[in-house]
Design a protein around this motif. Structure first.
Motif, mmCIF file in Angstrom:
data_model
loop_
_atom_site.group_PDB
_atom_site.id
_atom_site.type_symbol
_atom_site.label_atom_id
_atom_site.label_comp_id
_atom_site.label_asym_id
_atom_site.label_seq_id
_atom_site.Cartn_x
_atom_site.Cartn_y
_atom_site.Cartn_z
ATOM 1 N N THR A 8 0.864 -1.657 -0.235
ATOM 2 C CA THR A 8 -0.589 -0.072 0.357
ATOM 3 C C THR A 8 0.998 1.166 0.285
ATOM 4 O O THR A 8 0.255 2.296 -0.634
ATOM 5 C CB THR A 8 -0.485 0.270 1.490
ATOM 6 N N CYS A 9 2.125 1.146 0.695
ATOM 7 C CA CYS A 9 2.199 2.357 1.432
ATOM 8 C C CYS A 9 3.153 3.413 -0.182
ATOM 9 O O CYS A 9 3.362 4.206 -0.705
ATOM 10 C CB CYS A 9 3.416 2.603 1.858
ATOM 11 N N PRO A 10 3.642 2.005 -0.947
ATOM 12 C CA PRO A 10 4.785 3.229 -2.624
ATOM 13 C C PRO A 10 3.742 3.276 -2.852
ATOM 14 O O PRO A 10 3.746 4.820 -3.950
ATOM 15 C CB PRO A 10 5.225 1.577 -2.451
ATOM 16 N N GLY A 11 2.638 3.205 -3.206
ATOM 17 C CA GLY A 11 0.811 3.885 -4.201
ATOM 18 C C GLY A 11 0.574 5.410 -3.174
ATOM 19 O O GLY A 11 0.162 5.820 -4.308
ATOM 20 N N LEU A 12 0.657 5.319 -2.202
ATOM 21 C CA LEU A 12 0.449 6.297 -1.773
ATOM 22 C C LEU A 12 1.419 7.330 -2.139
ATOM 23 O O LEU A 12 1.298 8.720 -1.099
ATOM 24 C CB LEU A 12 0.401 6.609 -0.735
#
Length: 290
Positions: A133-137
C-alpha cells in the motif's frame, strides 16, 4: 513477509539442491537435530539455489538456517520454513504454488535440540499491507506520511495495534515448540532493518519521507513484540537483528545492503527481502549464541 506469487513460474529453472543436509560425524556435531521454522525472511526467496520441497515455499540452500547448519556441523537439519507463513502455519499446513508445506511443528521431535524461529511479520497482514500500500500513496504527499495517515484511525495506529496481537500469537508458538521439543535450545530471530535510521532513498524504498520513518518504527514495534514474547516465555532467547543490521538496510550503498529494495532480482532476492548477504549476517549473529 509475503513474496511475489509469480515465484513459482520463474524459479522453476533455477538449479536446486536436495532437501537434506549431510552433516559430519556424530562426534563433531554439537547438535543432534536442528529445526528451522519461519516465513520468507527465513526461507530466502530467489536466493540461489532454490529447493523443490516444495518450490512455492522459496527455501534457499543459502538461507541463514542452511548457513548455520553448515557452520555448526549439525548431525541432522530440517528447514521447514516457508514464504508467506504466519504463526497459524505452525500447526496448520500451507498451500503454496506447486505444492503444500505441512504444519511446521511437524518437523519437531523429542530429540530436537536446536530450534530457530523467524515469524510474525505476516500475521494480520502487517508487512503485506506496508509494502503493498505505502509505495502507491507516495505521490499524494512525497514529503509527508500518507500511509501512516491511512492506517491511523481516531488517533490509533492500527498497524501497531495488530502487532500487539502478534505478540500473543508468538508467545503461543514458543509454548508449542517447548511442548514438542522440550530439550531444545530455542532462538527467536528478529527482523533486520529495512529502512535507514535517517534519510530516504525513494528509488529503492518508494515510500513518502515520513512513511520511511514510520516503516522503521513499525519494524521496531514488531521486534519489541518478539522480544516481549520471548521474555514472557522465559525459556527462549530473542536474537535482535535490528542493531546488527545498522548500515545494512535497503538504502545502504551497493553490497552493504542486506535487504533488496522494491525491484525483485530473480537471481538474488525478492523485493523487500533479504539478500544472501543478509542471510549471512543473521547466521553470523546466531553462531555467536549457539
Amino acid at each position: 513477509m509475503r513474496f511475489l506469487k509469480r515465484f513459482a513460474a520463474v524459479a522453476a529453472g533455477l538449479l536446486v539442491f536436495g532437501s537434506g543436509f549431510a552433516g559430519v560425524s556424530a562426534a563433531a556435531a554439537p547438535y543432534r537435530h536442528y529445526v528451522a521454522l519461519g516465513d520468507s525472511y527465513t526461507s530466502g526467496p530467489f536466493i540461489p539455489f532454490q529447493r523443490l520441497d516444495p518450490l512455492g515455499c522459496a527455501r534457499s540452500t543459502d538461507n541463514y538456517p542452511s548457513m548455520l547448519a553448515r557452520a555448526l556441523r549439525v548431525r541432522a537439519f530440517t528447514d521447514i520454513s516457508c514464504g508467506g507463513a504466519d504463526t497459524t502455519n505452525m500447526t496448520t499446513g500451507q498451500s503454496v504454488p506447486l505444492g503444500w508445506n505441512p504444519p511446521q511443528f511437524s518437523a519437531l521431535r523429542s530429540t530436537t535440540d536446536l530450534v530457530t524461529i523467524g515469524i510474525g511479520g505476516n500475521d494480520f497482514g502487517v508487512f503485506g499491507d506496508l509494502v503493498g500500500t505505502c509505495p502507491g500513496l507516495r505521490e499524494q504527499d512525497p514529503a509527508g506520511s500518507p500511509c501512516q495517515d491511512k492506517y491511523t484511525v481516531n488517533g490509533v495506529d492500527t498497524i501497531k495495534e495488530r502487532i500487539k496481537q502478534t505478540q500473543v500469537r508468538v508467545t503461543e508458538v514458543l509454548r508449542g515448540v517447548h511442548q514438542r521439543a522440550p530439550k531444545a535450545k530455542v532462538l527467536l530471530v528478529g527482523y533486520p532493518r529495512i529502512a535507514p535510521p535517517e534519510g530516504t532513498c525513494p528509488s529503492v524504498l518508494p515510500f513518502a519521507d515520513g512513511d520511511v520513518r514510520w516503516l522503521d518504527s513499525v519494524e521496531q514495534a514488531l521486534n519489541a513484540a518478539l522480544a516481549n514474547a520471548a521474555a514472557a516465555d522465559g525459556a527462549t532467547r530473542f536474537v535482535d537483528m535490528y542493531p546488527a543490521s545498522l548500515g545494512h538496510d535497503a538504502c545502504a550503498p551497493g553490497a552493504a545492503a542486506w535487504i533488496q529494495g522494491k525491484d525483485t532480482n530473480l537471481f538474488a532476492a525478492a523485493s523487500y527481502h533479504p539478500r544472501r548477504s543478509g542471510m549471512a549476517g543473521v547466521a553470523a549473529v546466531l553462531r555467536t549464541v549457539t
